[in-house]
Every structure is written in C-alpha cells, then in structure tokens.
Design a protein around this motif. Structure first.
Motif, PDB file in Angstrom:
ATOM      1  N   UNK A   4       0.720  -1.304   0.182  1.00 55.40           N
ATOM      2  CA  UNK A   4       0.231  -0.219   0.068  1.00 55.40           C
ATOM      3  C   UNK A   4       0.746   1.275  -0.055  1.00 55.40           C
ATOM      4  N   UNK A   5       2.331   1.102  -0.101  1.00 56.79           N
ATOM      5  CA  UNK A   5       2.948   2.291  -0.201  1.00 56.79           C
ATOM      6  C   UNK A   5       3.010   2.893  -1.790  1.00 56.79           C
ATOM      7  N   UNK A   6       3.586   4.032  -1.708  1.00 53.61           N
ATOM      8  CA  UNK A   6       3.413   4.521  -2.964  1.00 53.61           C
ATOM      9  C   UNK A   6       2.099   5.635  -3.254  1.00 53.61           C
ATOM     10  N   UNK A   7       1.969   5.805  -4.800  1.00 54.47           N
ATOM     11  CA  UNK A   7       0.953   6.535  -4.796  1.00 54.47           C
ATOM     12  C   UNK A   7       0.353   6.143  -6.310  1.00 54.47           C
ATOM     13  N   UNK A   8      -0.825   6.739  -6.476  1.00 51.91           N
ATOM     14  CA  UNK A   8      -1.482   6.332  -7.946  1.00 51.91           C
ATOM     15  C   UNK A   8      -1.275   7.524  -8.923  1.00 51.91           C
ATOM     16  N   UNK A   9      -0.939   7.360 -10.042  1.00 50.65           N
ATOM     17  CA  UNK A   9      -0.603   8.420 -10.871  1.00 50.65           C
ATOM     18  C   UNK A   9      -2.071   8.483 -11.788  1.00 50.65           C
ATOM     19  N   UNK A  10      -2.482   9.700 -11.845  1.00 48.21           N
ATOM     20  CA  UNK A  10      -3.794   9.972 -12.529  1.00 48.21           C
ATOM     21  C   UNK A  10      -3.689  11.132 -13.501  1.00 48.21           C
ATOM     22  N   UNK A  11      -4.570  10.588 -14.542  1.00 44.40           N
ATOM     23  CA  UNK A  11      -4.648  11.555 -15.818  1.00 44.40           C
ATOM     24  C   UNK A  11      -6.048  12.453 -15.735  1.00 44.40           C
TER      25      UNK A  11
END
Length: 83
Positions: free
Chosen positions: A76-83
């Motif tokens: 669950x670490x990290x981040x979601x990249x979103x367009x």
C-alpha cells in the motif's frame, strides 16, 4: 458476477467509449476500465472477508472524471498516478 459483467459492458463501457478522445487506444483503455470495474465489484463481494481498498480508490478516481494510469511503489506504499 455475470450480472456485474453485463452491467459494466452495457452501461459503463459505452459511456467511457463515447467520452474517449480519438488519440487514445480505445481497446486498451476500455479493457483497463473493464478490469478495474470487475475488481471493484469483487472487492465489495468479498468485503466481509477483506475490507475494500485499492479498487475502491481506483473507482473514486474514475468517479471524479479522471483515469488511473500507474501505481508508484508497492501497495500500500506509494501513490496512484492519475490523468
């Protein structure tokens, strides 16, 4: 699950397809949306065993009118990249 797939294919996919700019690979994008939507449903089917998390977050991105592109790091670490 069959009913969910029919709903996704007959309700969600046509809406996304009609809003998709022509510069995008429609087959690829629509298969990603189908995958995400089915996994969102599965998260909620099994919610009594494992609390919904990842695909519920992905759904929120779609609901806000954006497209999830990539996950940075390991869940669950990290981040979601979103367009």
């Amino acid at each position: 699950m069959r009913g969910a797939r029919d709903t996704i294919d007959n309700t969600i996919i046509p809406v996304v397809s009609s809003a998709l700019p022509s510069r995008y690979d429609a087959d690829f994008v629509l298969s990603c949306v189908q995958w995400d939507a089915m996994h969102y449903v599965m998260e909620h089917v099994y919610a009594d065993l494992i609390p919904p998390a990842f695909y519920t977050m992905v759904y929120d991105v779609y609901a806000a009118g954006h497209f999830p592109c990539h996950w940075d790091e390991n869940w669950p670490d990290g981040r979601l990249w979103v367009a």
